[in-house]
Design an enzyme around this catalytic site. Structure first.
Site, mmCIF file in Angstrom:
data_model
loop_
_atom_site.group_PDB
_atom_site.id
_atom_site.type_symbol
_atom_site.label_atom_id
_atom_site.label_comp_id
_atom_site.label_asym_id
_atom_site.label_seq_id
_atom_site.Cartn_x
_atom_site.Cartn_y
_atom_site.Cartn_z
ATOM 1 C CD GLU A 13 18.951 45.048 -1.051
ATOM 2 O OE1 GLU A 13 20.112 45.052 -1.508
ATOM 3 O OE2 GLU A 13 18.600 44.332 -0.117
ATOM 4 C CB SER A 32 21.228 47.878 -0.435
ATOM 5 O OG SER A 32 21.757 47.021 -1.404
ATOM 6 C CE1 TYR A 46 24.181 49.646 -4.891
ATOM 7 C CE2 TYR A 46 22.722 50.272 -3.107
ATOM 8 C CZ TYR A 46 23.498 49.331 -3.737
ATOM 9 O OH TYR A 46 23.597 48.070 -3.231
ATOM 10 N NE ARG A 99 30.562 44.149 0.341
ATOM 11 C CZ ARG A 99 29.339 44.504 -0.035
ATOM 12 N NH1 ARG A 99 28.904 44.267 -1.266
ATOM 13 N NH2 ARG A 99 28.516 45.098 0.821
ATOM 14 C CG ASP A 139 29.791 44.867 4.193
ATOM 15 O OD1 ASP A 139 30.672 44.683 3.329
ATOM 16 O OD2 ASP A 139 28.589 45.018 3.909
ATOM 17 C CD GLU A 181 24.870 43.706 6.279
ATOM 18 O OE1 GLU A 181 23.826 43.309 6.807
ATOM 19 O OE2 GLU A 181 24.901 44.593 5.422
ATOM 20 C CG ASN A 205 26.499 42.116 1.942
ATOM 21 O OD1 ASN A 205 25.403 42.611 2.100
ATOM 22 N ND2 ASN A 205 27.594 42.609 2.509
ATOM 23 N N GLY A 214 26.731 43.166 -4.660
ATOM 24 C CA GLY A 214 26.502 43.906 -5.892
ATOM 25 C C GLY A 214 27.459 43.462 -6.985
#
Length: 307
Positions: free
Chosen positions: A22, A148, A211, A250, A252, A268, A270, A274
């Site tokens: 990443e 990601s 992205y 964050r 998800d 999951e 994070n 980002g």
């Protein structure tokens, strides 16, 4: 500037890049955060993290580090351990929470103990995954310790054969029951859940969808029944706390509307989401009236190497 812990932060090293899959995402996050921190009044040094990171930080002598690294080494407790050793306050989660969150299987164990809904999964050798269906289709195959959506394979219900994995996939992978429904995410800032974003894509929310310009559309706040919104925000706070996260994280989710509350699945957490102005967490902060420079400022002031 005085941090939330009472420390004063003037010179901040923004850690970015690094050797993970990443890297490019991290460079983008790091540059945006560095620019925002300069607007917020900090003396910022951008650092592309490599094997000489400890030496470079000793030379720079920052008051704190903004960790904008993503993926292995930067997000899994390794860099956090270096910063603890150097006694440099750093942003986001500590060693244990970072390591747990990056290891999807162990994170799921923590979530399950906390009573949070997760999809069935197993860790299997890639040879076994390629030889036959480890779980009944539909299921997902992904690395156990990347983010990601790097290296994600979906095996659909009608699949006659198991997947052929790329040479870049690790020797052991996670095989997880596919969770149908809408892709939703919640940012936690300290002890507060900001809001829910509905991520709309044409297909799977993979690396390209995340992205590539136009790869996805974010609906924030998500148009959801109030009970689902509150449940998602509660689960995100509980997941953040169960892992021992700090700063910003964050979570998800997938939600199968046909099953109501029973259709919510936590995918999951994070620990270093980002961080460009249009990334999911900054978008949610903006929705709550927090500008990107103010968000980055808050994250720095929350920096620590003691908790």
């Amino acid at each position: 500037m005085a941090g939330l812990s009472g420390r004063t932060f003037r010179k901040v090293a923004v850690l970015m890049g690094g050797p993970s899959a990443e890297r490019e995402v991290s460079l983008s996050s790091g540059r945006e955060c560095a620019a925002a921190l300069r607007i917020a009044g900090y003396d910022v040094v951008e650092v592309d993290a490599g094997p000489d990171l400890a030496l470079r930080l000793a030379e720079i002598a920052p008051d704190g580090c903004f960790n904008a690294l993503h993926g292995r080494w930067g997000e899994d407790g390794c860099v956090q351990g270096i910063l603890e050793w150097l006694r440099i306050p750093y942003t986001h989660s500590g060693v244990l929470a970072s390591a747990l969150a990056m290891d999807k299987a162990r994170a799921k164990d923590v979530f399950a103990v906390a009573g949070l809904p997760v999809a069935q999964s197993v860790i299997a050798d890639r040879d076994a995954v390629e030889a036959g269906h480890v779980l009944p289709p539909p299921y997902v195959v992904k690395p156990n310790n990347e983010g990601s959506s790097v290296g994600v394979y979906i095996v659909h219900e009608a699949a006659n054969a198991p997947p052929k994995l790329s040479a870049q996939m690790p020797a052991s992978v996670m095989v997880e029951t596919y969770a149908p429904g809408r892709e939703l995410t919640v940012t936690v800032m300290g002890d507060r859940a900001l809001c829910v974003t509905d991520i709309v894509t044409e297909g799977w929310y993979d690396y390209d969808a995340k992205y590539r310009p136009g790869g996805s559309r974010h609906v924030v706040p998500a148009d959801l029944p109030e009970a689902i919104t509150q449940t998602l925000m509660d689960y995100a706070i509980r997941a953040h706390a169960a892992l021992g996260c700090r700063g910003v994280s964050r979570s998800d989710f997938r939600w199968d509307e046909a099953r109501g509350l029973d259709g919510v699945v936590l995918l999951e957490v994070n620990t270093q989401p980002g961080m460009t102005p249009t990334s999911l967490s900054p978008e949610q902060a903006a929705q709550c009236g927090i500008s990107f420079p103010d968000l980055c400022d808050w994250i720095v002031r929350d920096a620590s190497c003691d908790r």
